[in-house]
Design a protein around this motif. Structure first.
Motif, PDB file in Angstrom:
ATOM      1  N   HIS A 187       0.882  -1.170   0.000  1.00 36.57           N
ATOM      2  CA  HIS A 187       0.000   0.000   0.000  1.00 36.57           C
ATOM      3  C   HIS A 187       0.915   1.214   0.000  1.00 36.57           C
ATOM      4  O   HIS A 187       1.586   1.493   0.988  1.00 36.57           O
ATOM      5  N   SER A 292      -8.726   4.798   1.009  1.00 37.68           N
ATOM      6  CA  SER A 292      -7.354   5.198   0.714  1.00 37.68           C
ATOM      7  C   SER A 292      -6.706   4.213  -0.252  1.00 37.68           C
ATOM      8  O   SER A 292      -6.787   3.012   0.000  1.00 37.68           O
ATOM      9  N   ASP A 319     -10.980  -4.110  -3.291  1.00 40.41           N
ATOM     10  CA  ASP A 319     -10.584  -3.491  -2.012  1.00 40.41           C
ATOM     11  C   ASP A 319     -11.817  -3.318  -1.117  1.00 40.41           C
ATOM     12  O   ASP A 319     -11.983  -2.291  -0.446  1.00 40.41           O
TER      13      ASP A 319
HETATM   14  O1  URP Z   1      -9.440   2.579   2.487  1.00 39.74           O
HETATM   15  C1  URP Z   1      -9.085   1.432   2.333  1.00 39.74           C
HETATM   16  N1  URP Z   1      -8.665   1.014   1.180  1.00 39.74           N
HETATM   17  N2  URP Z   1      -9.115   0.602   3.365  1.00 39.74           N
HETATM   18  C2  URP Z   1      -8.721  -0.721   3.305  1.00 39.74           C
HETATM   19  C3  URP Z   1      -7.334  -0.925   3.739  1.00 39.74           C
HETATM   20  C4  URP Z   1      -6.403  -0.756   2.600  1.00 39.74           C
HETATM   21  O2  URP Z   1      -5.571   0.096   2.668  1.00 39.74           O
HETATM   22  O3  URP Z   1      -6.470  -1.496   1.631  1.00 39.74           O
END
Ligand code: URP
Ligand code: ZN
Ligand code: ZN
Ligand code: ZN
Length: 468
Positions: A187, A292, A319
């Motif tokens: 990430h 995110s 996601d």
């Molecule tokens: O906002 C998000 N994507 N939450 C899930 C955790 C991640 O960073 O994938």
């Protein structure tokens, strides 16, 4: 010799195989695809699929289920509801992340996730790991043992307090992946830059959900993408960049590939359909879109589409990270209205990923059926070591989804199966809908009805194909 009698024959569909699209029958026996051909003969069950398209069941290799999410915050899905939603949306396998509680060992966390999933899943499941600690037990004992047991991929974070690893720590984790044969996912967002921007926004009284997007601008992701790839080059490991949201980050990926880096890229429906302006919706509704990296500008959609169409993206995942909105354990929790910082990050999407891509991609003529199958199933199986999944081929698990390419529907929360109390795509019209999901030869969803019996299994994975 008596004629072959299959358990099931699917008849009349256009079948999407790695070798192309063919009009043929699919013979299924013992949960596997036993034959592809014309006039296959007899079967205990015949599924008439005239006018439908047979695709490999969707593999969503990026979902979050029952993850610890901070004090007073609860994810909206357990394994039952998340996988019910998954099969309703045409998926047959999901890969959730196993995130340890603070202070909990990775090994104990994995055992707990297995226990939570066992007997409750409507599709097959296998876990990625999240590495948030780099102590000698985690890196020297737990991780090697878990990789050997089939957890052959793990995610590291460059953002989120309590999760973010330093560059040095990421290199340590990558070197375990190299020695033990696992794939690292990252990430990529620059935590220090985000913290700087957040503190500044809060000092200036800018606390609304929109400032979640404003404090995680494109350069935050672009820089971290570049840095993550650089670290992977130094450690000499392949790397998956998950949830790429914008053209500049994709450009970093393209550049790194041109110099020989082994980098894979994933994007998600939110980056071709939502924008930062959604976070500015009135009545705190913008919180429903906080994830995110955040949704970007509509101009980024075209950059992402170019990557989907030309093969830069191997993976299209959801996601799925579901919270409820009107619930003190969710997005409207006490505290969330005081600052965007406290809104849980993530949106639900496991059920809508495939219809959105089918509609925006296939039905609108942007991508072929073969490309759709590759980025929603086949590539996920190959990259993450699901040897018997992801393609309609003799010998593979009979994980198949039948699509009605003509069906036009409006996405509505009332029709969905997930545990969230909203969908970010309320009112979004799609053409193309999954009407039957078949898991290892058995129908688990038909016309929106999900079988009451959860028959999903845990799948131990092989080494990712890229490491062989
Ligand atoms: O906002 C998000 N994507 N939450 C899930 C955790 C991640 O960073 O994938
Ligand atoms: Zn496992
Ligand atoms: Zn992430
Ligand atoms: Zn995620």
């Amino acid at each position: 010799m008596s004629p072959v009698c299959f358990d099931t024959i699917i008849r009349g569909a256009r079948v999407v195989t790695p070798a192309g699209v063919a009009r043929c029958e699919i013979g299924i026996s013992g949960g596997r695809i036993a034959a592809l051909g014309l006039s296959l003969g007899e079967a205990t069950e015949i599924i008439e699929a005239e006018g439908l398209i047979a695709m490999p069941g969707g593999i969503d290799s990026h979902v979050h289920i029952s993850q610890p999410s901070g004090p007073g915050i609860e994810m909206a899905d357990d394994f039952g509801s998340a996988t019910r939603a998954a099969v309703a949306g045409g998926n047959t396998t999901v890969l959730p992340f196993c995130l340890p509680e603070d202070g909990q060992s990775l090994r104990v966390a994995v055992a707990e996730y297995h226990a939570k999933a066992a007997g409750n899943c409507h599709c097959d499941v296998s876990f990625h790991l999240i590495v948030k600690a780099t102590d000698p037990v985690t890196l020297g004992q737990d991780l090697p043992a878990l990789i050997a047991a089939g957890h052959t991929s793990f995610k590291v974070f460059m953002t989120y307090q309590g999760l973010a690893l330093s560059d040095r720590e990421i290199l340590e984790v990558m070197s375990v992946a190299k020695e033990q044969g696992a794939l690292v996912m990252v990430h990529a967002e620059n935590e220090d830059a985000i913290e700087f921007l957040r503190d500044k926004a809060e000092r200036e009284g800018q606390t609304d959900p929109l400032f979640h997007a404003r404090t995680r601008p494109v350069p935050v992701e672009r820089e971290a993408t570049h840095r993550a790839i650089t670290l992977a080059e130094i450690a000499d490991v392949p790397l998956t960049i998950v949830h790429v949201s914008n053209g500049e980050s994709l450009e970093e990926i393209r550049r790194s590939r041109a110099r020989g880096a082994k980098v894979f890229a994933e994007t998600c429906p939110q980056y071709i359909t939502l924008t930062a302006a959604d976070l500015d919706r009135a009545g705190f509704e913008g919180a429903k879109y906080v994830c995110s990296p955040p949704p970007r500008a509509a101009s980024d959609w075209e950059a992402i589409w170019s990557g989907i169409c030309n093969g830069d993206f191997e993976l299209f995942s959801s996601d799925h990270c579901p919270f409820r909105f009107a619930d003190p354990a969710g997005k409207d929790a006490p505290g969330a209205r005081t600052s965007f910082r406290n809104i849980p990050n993530g949106i639900p999407g496991v059920e809508t990923r495939l219809p959105i891509l089918f509609s925006e991609g296939v039905s609108k003529g942007r991508i072929s059926l073969e490309r759709f199958a590759a980025i929603t199933a086949t590539n996920h199986a190959r990259l993450y070591g699901l040897k018997t999944k992801g393609a309609i081929m003799v010998g593979m698990d009979a994980d198949i989804v039948l699509w009605d390419p003509e069906m036009t529907r409006e996405i509505r929360q009332d029709d969905l199966h997930h545990g969230s109390d909203y969908t970010p795509w309320e009112g979004f019209t799609v053409t193309g809908w999954p009407v039957r999901t078949i898991l290892r030869g058995e129908t688990v969803m038909h016309e929106g009805d999900v079988s009451g019996v959860p028959t999903g299994a845990h799948i131990a994975r092989s080494a990712p194909e890229v490491l062989l």
